[in-house]
Design a protein around this motif. Structure first.
Motif, PDB file in Angstrom:
ATOM      1  N   ASP A 106       0.831  -1.223   0.015  1.00 33.19           N
ATOM      2  CA  ASP A 106       0.228  -0.014  -0.019  1.00 33.19           C
ATOM      3  C   ASP A 106       0.807   1.385  -0.098  1.00 33.19           C
ATOM      4  O   ASP A 106       0.396   2.308   0.190  1.00 33.19           O
ATOM      5  N   ILE A 107       2.311   1.108  -0.354  1.00 31.32           N
ATOM      6  CA  ILE A 107       2.943   2.383  -0.418  1.00 31.32           C
ATOM      7  C   ILE A 107       2.595   2.879  -1.766  1.00 31.32           C
ATOM      8  O   ILE A 107       2.389   2.039  -2.736  1.00 31.32           O
ATOM      9  N   GLN A 108       2.685   4.133  -1.837  1.00 29.84           N
ATOM     10  CA  GLN A 108       2.263   4.758  -3.137  1.00 29.84           C
ATOM     11  C   GLN A 108       3.522   5.427  -3.757  1.00 29.84           C
ATOM     12  O   GLN A 108       3.856   6.603  -3.145  1.00 29.84           O
ATOM     13  N   TRP A 109       3.939   4.817  -4.875  1.00 25.06           N
ATOM     14  CA  TRP A 109       5.230   4.978  -5.486  1.00 25.06           C
ATOM     15  C   TRP A 109       5.112   6.112  -6.656  1.00 25.06           C
ATOM     16  O   TRP A 109       4.298   6.018  -7.419  1.00 25.06           O
ATOM     17  N   HIS A 110       5.948   7.029  -6.623  1.00 27.95           N
ATOM     18  CA  HIS A 110       6.166   8.147  -7.542  1.00 27.95           C
ATOM     19  C   HIS A 110       7.381   7.913  -8.366  1.00 27.95           C
ATOM     20  O   HIS A 110       8.618   7.829  -7.710  1.00 27.95           O
ATOM     21  N   PHE A 111       7.307   7.880  -9.655  1.00 23.38           N
ATOM     22  CA  PHE A 111       8.662   7.748 -10.410  1.00 23.38           C
ATOM     23  C   PHE A 111       8.909   9.216 -10.932  1.00 23.38           C
ATOM     24  O   PHE A 111       8.140  10.038 -11.445  1.00 23.38           O
ATOM     25  N   ILE A 112      10.014   9.632 -10.426  1.00 22.74           N
ATOM     26  CA  ILE A 112      10.485  11.137 -10.788  1.00 22.74           C
ATOM     27  C   ILE A 112      11.726  11.390 -11.470  1.00 22.74           C
ATOM     28  O   ILE A 112      12.391  12.291 -11.468  1.00 22.74           O
ATOM     29  N   GLY A 113      12.133  10.079 -11.815  1.00 23.40           N
ATOM     30  CA  GLY A 113      13.564  10.166 -12.714  1.00 23.40           C
ATOM     31  C   GLY A 113      13.297  10.137 -14.190  1.00 23.40           C
ATOM     32  O   GLY A 113      12.094  10.203 -14.616  1.00 23.40           O
ATOM     33  N   SER A 114      14.628  10.278 -14.771  1.00 14.52           N
ATOM     34  CA  SER A 114      14.438  10.630 -16.239  1.00 14.52           C
ATOM     35  C   SER A 114      13.828   9.090 -16.977  1.00 14.52           C
ATOM     36  O   SER A 114      14.371   8.033 -16.478  1.00 14.52           O
ATOM     37  N   LEU A 115      12.959   8.940 -17.787  1.00 16.84           N
ATOM     38  CA  LEU A 115      12.232   7.625 -18.029  1.00 16.84           C
ATOM     39  C   LEU A 115      12.890   7.509 -19.581  1.00 16.84           C
ATOM     40  O   LEU A 115      12.882   8.189 -20.469  1.00 16.84           O
ATOM     41  N   GLN A 116      13.309   6.035 -19.478  1.00 13.36           N
ATOM     42  CA  GLN A 116      13.819   5.617 -20.847  1.00 13.36           C
ATOM     43  C   GLN A 116      12.740   4.786 -21.506  1.00 13.36           C
ATOM     44  O   GLN A 116      11.961   3.931 -20.541  1.00 13.36           O
ATOM     45  N   SER A 117      12.515   4.681 -22.840  1.00 11.73           N
ATOM     46  CA  SER A 117      11.229   3.920 -23.279  1.00 11.73           C
ATOM     47  C   SER A 117      11.425   2.496 -23.039  1.00 11.73           C
ATOM     48  O   SER A 117      10.543   1.616 -22.685  1.00 11.73           O
ATOM     49  N   ASN A 118      12.761   1.729 -22.937  1.00 13.67           N
ATOM     50  CA  ASN A 118      12.983   0.292 -22.764  1.00 13.67           C
ATOM     51  C   ASN A 118      12.603   0.205 -21.324  1.00 13.67           C
ATOM     52  O   ASN A 118      12.517  -1.197 -20.947  1.00 13.67           O
ATOM     53  N   LYS A 119      12.245   1.247 -20.374  1.00 16.84           N
ATOM     54  CA  LYS A 119      12.164   0.653 -19.099  1.00 16.84           C
ATOM     55  C   LYS A 119      10.539   0.973 -18.598  1.00 16.84           C
ATOM     56  O   LYS A 119       9.756   0.664 -17.472  1.00 16.84           O
ATOM     57  N   CYS A 120       9.783   1.495 -19.608  1.00 17.03           N
ATOM     58  CA  CYS A 120       8.227   1.639 -19.464  1.00 17.03           C
ATOM     59  C   CYS A 120       7.625   0.340 -18.957  1.00 17.03           C
ATOM     60  O   CYS A 120       6.604   0.401 -18.017  1.00 17.03           O
ATOM     61  N   GLY A 121       7.838  -0.700 -19.548  1.00 12.13           N
ATOM     62  CA  GLY A 121       7.231  -2.008 -19.378  1.00 12.13           C
ATOM     63  C   GLY A 121       7.356  -2.236 -17.858  1.00 12.13           C
ATOM     64  O   GLY A 121       6.190  -2.698 -17.047  1.00 12.13           O
ATOM     65  N   LEU A 122       8.469  -2.181 -17.230  1.00 10.42           N
ATOM     66  CA  LEU A 122       8.907  -2.487 -16.046  1.00 10.42           C
ATOM     67  C   LEU A 122       8.101  -1.592 -14.843  1.00 10.42           C
ATOM     68  O   LEU A 122       7.483  -1.797 -14.056  1.00 10.42           O
ATOM     69  N   LEU A 123       7.855  -0.336 -15.377  1.00 10.05           N
ATOM     70  CA  LEU A 123       7.409   0.677 -14.631  1.00 10.05           C
ATOM     71  C   LEU A 123       5.647   0.465 -14.400  1.00 10.05           C
ATOM     72  O   LEU A 123       5.089   0.360 -13.522  1.00 10.05           O
ATOM     73  N   ALA A 124       5.237   0.163 -15.789  1.00  9.26           N
ATOM     74  CA  ALA A 124       3.695   0.029 -15.934  1.00  9.26           C
ATOM     75  C   ALA A 124       3.456  -1.465 -15.189  1.00  9.26           C
ATOM     76  O   ALA A 124       1.908  -1.311 -15.090  1.00  9.26           O
ATOM     77  N   ASN A 125       4.006  -2.139 -15.077  1.00  7.05           N
ATOM     78  CA  ASN A 125       3.708  -3.372 -14.246  1.00  7.05           C
ATOM     79  C   ASN A 125       3.760  -3.380 -12.781  1.00  7.05           C
ATOM     80  O   ASN A 125       3.300  -4.297 -12.021  1.00  7.05           O
ATOM     81  N   ILE A 126       4.230  -2.134 -12.144  1.00 11.59           N
ATOM     82  CA  ILE A 126       4.093  -1.886 -10.702  1.00 11.59           C
ATOM     83  C   ILE A 126       2.616  -1.847 -10.108  1.00 11.59           C
ATOM     84  O   ILE A 126       2.199  -0.576 -10.544  1.00 11.59           O
ATOM     85  N   PRO A 127       2.247  -2.586  -9.430  1.00  9.46           N
ATOM     86  CA  PRO A 127       0.505  -2.300  -9.130  1.00  9.46           C
ATOM     87  C   PRO A 127       0.500  -1.248  -8.211  1.00  9.46           C
ATOM     88  O   PRO A 127      -0.595  -0.283  -8.723  1.00  9.46           O
ATOM     89  N   ASN A 128       1.333  -0.947  -7.461  1.00  8.23           N
ATOM     90  CA  ASN A 128       1.043   0.320  -6.477  1.00  8.23           C
ATOM     91  C   ASN A 128       1.909   1.634  -6.897  1.00  8.23           C
ATOM     92  O   ASN A 128       2.418   2.234  -6.027  1.00  8.23           O
TER      93      ASN A 128
END
Ligand SMILES: *Cc1c(COP(=O)(O)O)cnc(C)c1O
Length: 282
Positions: A106-128
């Motif tokens: 139930d932690i609410q994560w914010h991604f605030i770093g520079s986004l690389q296209s090849n990392k979008c999949g990893l990010l989008a799969n984090i449920p919280n």
């Protein structure tokens, strides 16, 4: 010439990759409580920031995001367990994935770093994952939207992902972000009309350090924060169905000024966790 060729064809051995993986995991560590002294230091620092945030932003809700990049999972767990903190910010996808895996769901994560296209999949799969705050062009929005779509297929509970458009309000070359005006507007329109799996939540800026120092402690306004507010109004009136946008602005040095200027989301790291180790030691 020969040297370059060698570098291009360099493929890390399995042993090397295992070693790197271990190093990264060691820096994140397990979600156990740190020693009493550390718990007290962290809770005290967070409490002081929260007090300031609540006092200055008393007439509205201001979200305090504790920026935990390069800090161990045990620090995060301490604030989660002993101070009830839920919003945390991370800059590196790999580190975020590792922390999200070992820390409470139930932690609410914010991604605030520079986004690389090849990392979008990893990010989008984090449920919280609460939000990605660093979308600054159409391509990144498209990639993240596709990744979120894929992540939601055949799964329930993976809803729209909140995003902030990062704006380069200071116009500095070394800062990411869409330029104010046309560029920001184009990204906002693209997200709201073409990205079914994203929800435009607001705008984000870092701003110039020099300007932040110039207004620190005084009563004057930070021009970067004024610019972000102007962009918010421009988008709200030009883009249909966008609703009221949030403003993510303000860090350790300038979160108080930012709240006075309308911030709804401050990202505070070193004031809570102490100075960070240099990134290279990960
Ligand atoms: C690291 C970071 C912060 C926190 O910075 P502090 O000065 O340590 O509070 C906030 N926002 C972004 C985008 C960051 O990269």
């Amino acid at each position: 010439m020969k040297k370059d060729m060698q570098r291009i064809s360099f493929v890390p051995s399995k042993a090397f990759r295992v070693q790197i993986a271990k190093m990264t995991t060691a820096s994140v560590g397990p979600a156990v409580l740190p020693d009493e002294d550390r718990i007290e230091t962290l809770c005290h620092a967070l409490g002081a920031v929260r007090e300031r945030v609540d006092a200055i932003g008393s007439e509205r809700q201001v979200r305090l995001v504790a920026v935990s990049k390069l800090k161990p999972a045990s620090d995060i767990y301490a604030l989660y367990e002993k101070s009830g903190q839920r919003h945390f910010g991370e800059n590196y996808v790999q580190e975020l994935v590792e922390k999200a895996a070992v820390l409470p769901k139930d932690i609410q994560w914010h991604f605030i770093g520079s986004l690389q296209s090849n990392k979008c999949g990893l990010l989008a799969n984090i449920p919280n994952l609460f939000a990605v705050e660093t979308i600054d062009n159409v391509k990144k929005a498209r990639r993240l939207n596709e990744a979120r779509k894929a992540a939601s297929e055949g799964r329930s509970g993976v809803g729209k992902l909140k995003v902030f458009i990062q704006v380069n309000t200071s116009g500095e070359d070394n800062k990411s972000g869409a330029s104010p005006g046309e560029e920001v507007l184009d990204v906002a329109k693209y997200i709201t009309t073409e990205c079914e799996f994203l929800e435009l939540q607001g705008l984000m800026t870092i701003g110039s350090i020099a300007r932040s120092h110039a207004v620190a402690g005084g009563e004057s306004e930070n021009p970067d924060f004024s610019t972000l507010m102007k962009e918010k109004h421009a988008i709200e009136s030009a883009v249909p169905k966008v609703g009221l946008l949030e403003l993510s602005m303000g860090m350790s040095e300038d979160y108080e000024v930012a709240i006075r200027q309308g911030s709804t989301n401050v990202r505070v790291g070193s004031t809570i966790f102490g100075a960070r180790p240099p990134k290279t030691s990960i």
